[in-house]
Motif scaffolding. Structure first.
Motif, PDB file in Angstrom:
ATOM      1  N   ARG A  25     -55.242 -30.900 -32.571  1.00 42.14           N
ATOM      2  CA  ARG A  25     -55.549 -31.608 -33.309  1.00 42.14           C
ATOM      3  C   ARG A  25     -55.447 -31.361 -34.937  1.00 42.14           C
ATOM      4  NH1 ARG A  25     -55.628 -36.736 -31.106  1.00 42.14           N
ATOM      5  NH2 ARG A  25     -57.377 -37.538 -32.318  1.00 42.14           N
ATOM      6  N   LEU A  26     -54.508 -32.282 -35.875  1.00 40.53           N
ATOM      7  CA  LEU A  26     -54.231 -32.244 -36.965  1.00 40.53           C
ATOM      8  C   LEU A  26     -54.795 -32.739 -37.857  1.00 40.53           C
ATOM      9  CD1 LEU A  26     -49.930 -31.526 -36.092  1.00 40.53           C
ATOM     10  CD2 LEU A  26     -51.968 -29.909 -35.933  1.00 40.53           C
ATOM     11  N   LEU A  41     -47.082 -38.556 -39.142  1.00 43.78           N
ATOM     12  CA  LEU A  41     -47.868 -37.985 -38.512  1.00 43.78           C
ATOM     13  C   LEU A  41     -47.980 -37.732 -36.771  1.00 43.78           C
ATOM     14  CD1 LEU A  41     -48.655 -34.101 -38.691  1.00 43.78           C
ATOM     15  CD2 LEU A  41     -50.654 -35.824 -39.150  1.00 43.78           C
ATOM     16  N   ASP A  42     -49.280 -38.130 -36.940  1.00 43.58           N
ATOM     17  CA  ASP A  42     -49.852 -39.586 -35.386  1.00 43.58           C
ATOM     18  C   ASP A  42     -48.674 -39.280 -34.182  1.00 43.58           C
ATOM     19  OD1 ASP A  42     -52.159 -39.613 -34.144  1.00 43.58           O
ATOM     20  OD2 ASP A  42     -51.127 -41.415 -33.581  1.00 43.58           O
ATOM     21  N   ARG A 100     -52.513 -36.550 -32.072  1.00 47.65           N
ATOM     22  CA  ARG A 100     -53.054 -36.064 -32.603  1.00 47.65           C
ATOM     23  C   ARG A 100     -53.045 -35.465 -33.951  1.00 47.65           C
ATOM     24  NH1 ARG A 100     -50.354 -30.728 -31.773  1.00 47.65           N
ATOM     25  NH2 ARG A 100     -48.530 -31.589 -32.157  1.00 47.65           N
ATOM     26  N   ALA A 101     -52.941 -36.618 -34.737  1.00 50.62           N
ATOM     27  CA  ALA A 101     -53.280 -36.449 -36.064  1.00 50.62           C
ATOM     28  C   ALA A 101     -54.624 -37.215 -36.400  1.00 50.62           C
ATOM     29  CB  ALA A 101     -52.505 -37.755 -36.867  1.00 50.62           C
ATOM     30  N   ARG A 142     -47.269 -47.620 -37.277  1.00 46.27           N
ATOM     31  CA  ARG A 142     -48.072 -47.855 -36.909  1.00 46.27           C
ATOM     32  C   ARG A 142     -48.424 -46.914 -36.175  1.00 46.27           C
ATOM     33  NH1 ARG A 142     -50.590 -51.133 -39.965  1.00 46.27           N
ATOM     34  NH2 ARG A 142     -52.636 -51.003 -38.325  1.00 46.27           N
ATOM     35  N   PRO A 143     -49.571 -45.635 -36.526  1.00 47.90           N
ATOM     36  CA  PRO A 143     -49.932 -44.795 -34.933  1.00 47.90           C
ATOM     37  C   PRO A 143     -49.965 -45.061 -33.975  1.00 47.90           C
ATOM     38  CG  PRO A 143     -51.600 -45.483 -35.977  1.00 47.90           C
ATOM     39  CD  PRO A 143     -50.627 -46.503 -36.440  1.00 47.90           C
ATOM     40  N   VAL A 144     -49.744 -43.660 -33.124  1.00 51.49           N
ATOM     41  CA  VAL A 144     -49.730 -43.966 -31.456  1.00 51.49           C
ATOM     42  C   VAL A 144     -51.046 -44.340 -31.119  1.00 51.49           C
ATOM     43  CG1 VAL A 144     -49.842 -42.883 -29.336  1.00 51.49           C
ATOM     44  CG2 VAL A 144     -48.321 -41.931 -31.088  1.00 51.49           C
TER      45      VAL A 144
END
Length: 350
Positions: A75-76, A98-99, A105-106, A167-169
């Motif tokens: 995880r970041l 980033l995600d 993993r963001a 939009r993120p994952v």
């Protein structure tokens, strides 16, 4: 319990030669540290945010994006995003990107930070410290809920339904609330149902139990499920083959860092005896050989009523790169399995 690492990307000098690494070389070392943590099984890696000469993490999302392309599972996260001095729209866009790059993993740990340089740098008034954070946190949470947001505040131009992309994952993108020792901050996290990241840099660790209980009670009263009220702890930590090696390796850089900050804040110079006591039984630091550190992690879990993530602040300005990589390997390869096995077996820790 997840085991993580936090780094402040401090400028590092070689203790043998006294030569300071170039900024480029230090950042390359940091990416290698994150790669090593990923391979060693460490659960998360956080990068702080500072706007000072002795740190290189003014753009943590950029550093984490570089690490995303060279890691697979870790995880970041930020540690922390200084939200009071940032534009929540931009923060959301950066971590959503980033995600996507990391395959979901963001994470964001949003906080107010322990330094004030960002306020004049970005044209903000320090007297608005509290209202800036409350308002911007409100907007950040609305941005992760909806693509189009209608919002009005005091410190930023309103949003009138504009789309915020990408939009993120993950839905929702994880947002933790980073706190120090202010009861109101613990209550705020509980009322919002946000996971809590508690920065413990000194004092009696047990004094945080009433505050964590306050967080859980506020969350319960607000109707949030107990399993959603996660607690993380950020504390100084380091691992070496023996406890003596760990203490001797970590102290010089620790002392220099505190001396630098202490000159600005009027702190007394650090003393080795105080450091050793903080790393001993009952102290707030997790520094030692793998067995000692695992036992301390279990003790932390016990006295704080159960924690979901323990992150080790391992930045050290006088530590050779090889020593840091060894510590990361030991943390993921030795400490984490010991902790997980003990928790799975229900081993008492007090």
């Amino acid at each position: 319990m997840q085991i993580g690492i936090d780094s402040f990307a401090a400028v590092v000098s070689d203790p043998a030669t006294g030569v300071t690494l170039s900024a480029s070389q230090r950042l390359q070392h940091l990416i290698e540290e994150i790669e090593t943590a990923d391979r060693a099984g460490v659960d998360s890696f956080g990068v702080g945010e500072h706007h000072r000469q002795e740190y290189l993490d003014s753009a943590p999302a950029v550093i984490l994006a570089a690490a995303a392309s060279r890691t697979d599972r870790i995880r970041l996260t930020s540690a922390v995003t200084v939200l009071s001095a940032a534009d929540p729209v931009r923060v959301f866009q950066e971590f959503a990107t980033l995600d996507l790059l990391s395959g979901g993993r963001a994470e964001i740990v949003a906080g107010r930070g322990s330094f004030t340089e960002a306020f004049p740098l970005f044209g903000l008034a320090l007297q608005d410290y509290d209202s800036l954070f409350a308002e911007k946190l409100d907007l950040l949470l609305k941005l992760r809920e909806s693509t189009q947001v209608h919002w009005t505040g005091q410190h930023r131009a309103p949003l009138t339904g504009q789309g915020v992309y990408p939009r993120p994952v993950q839905s929702p993108l994880p947002v933790w609330l980073g706190v120090g020792g202010t009861p109101q901050s613990f209550v705020r996290a509980g009322l919002l149902g946000l996971p809590l990241m508690v920065a413990i840099i000194g004092g009696d660790l047990r004094q945080f139990r009433p505050l964590i209980d306050l967080y859980r009670e506020a969350g319960r009263r607000a109707g949030h499920a107990p399993e959603s009220l996660k607690v993380g702890v950020h504390a100084f930590g380091f691992v070496a083959p023996t406890t003596t090696q760990a203490l001797d390796a970590f102290y010089p850089g620790y002392a220099r860092m505190l001396e630098t900050v202490g000159r600005e804040r009027g702190w007394a110079p650090p003393r080795r005896a105080q450091f050793d006591a903080a790393a001993g039984p009952g102290g707030p630091y997790l520094i030692g050989d793998p067995q000692t550190v695992a036992e301390k992690a279990l003790w932390v879990n016990d006295v704080l009523g159960g924690i979901d993530r323990l992150t080790f602040q391992m930045t050290n300005v006088l530590l050779p790169h090889a020593g840091m990589l060894e510590a990361i390997d030991l943390l993921g390869g030795r400490v984490k399995p010991l902790v997980q096995h003990a928790l799975a077996q229900g081993v008492p820790t007090t």
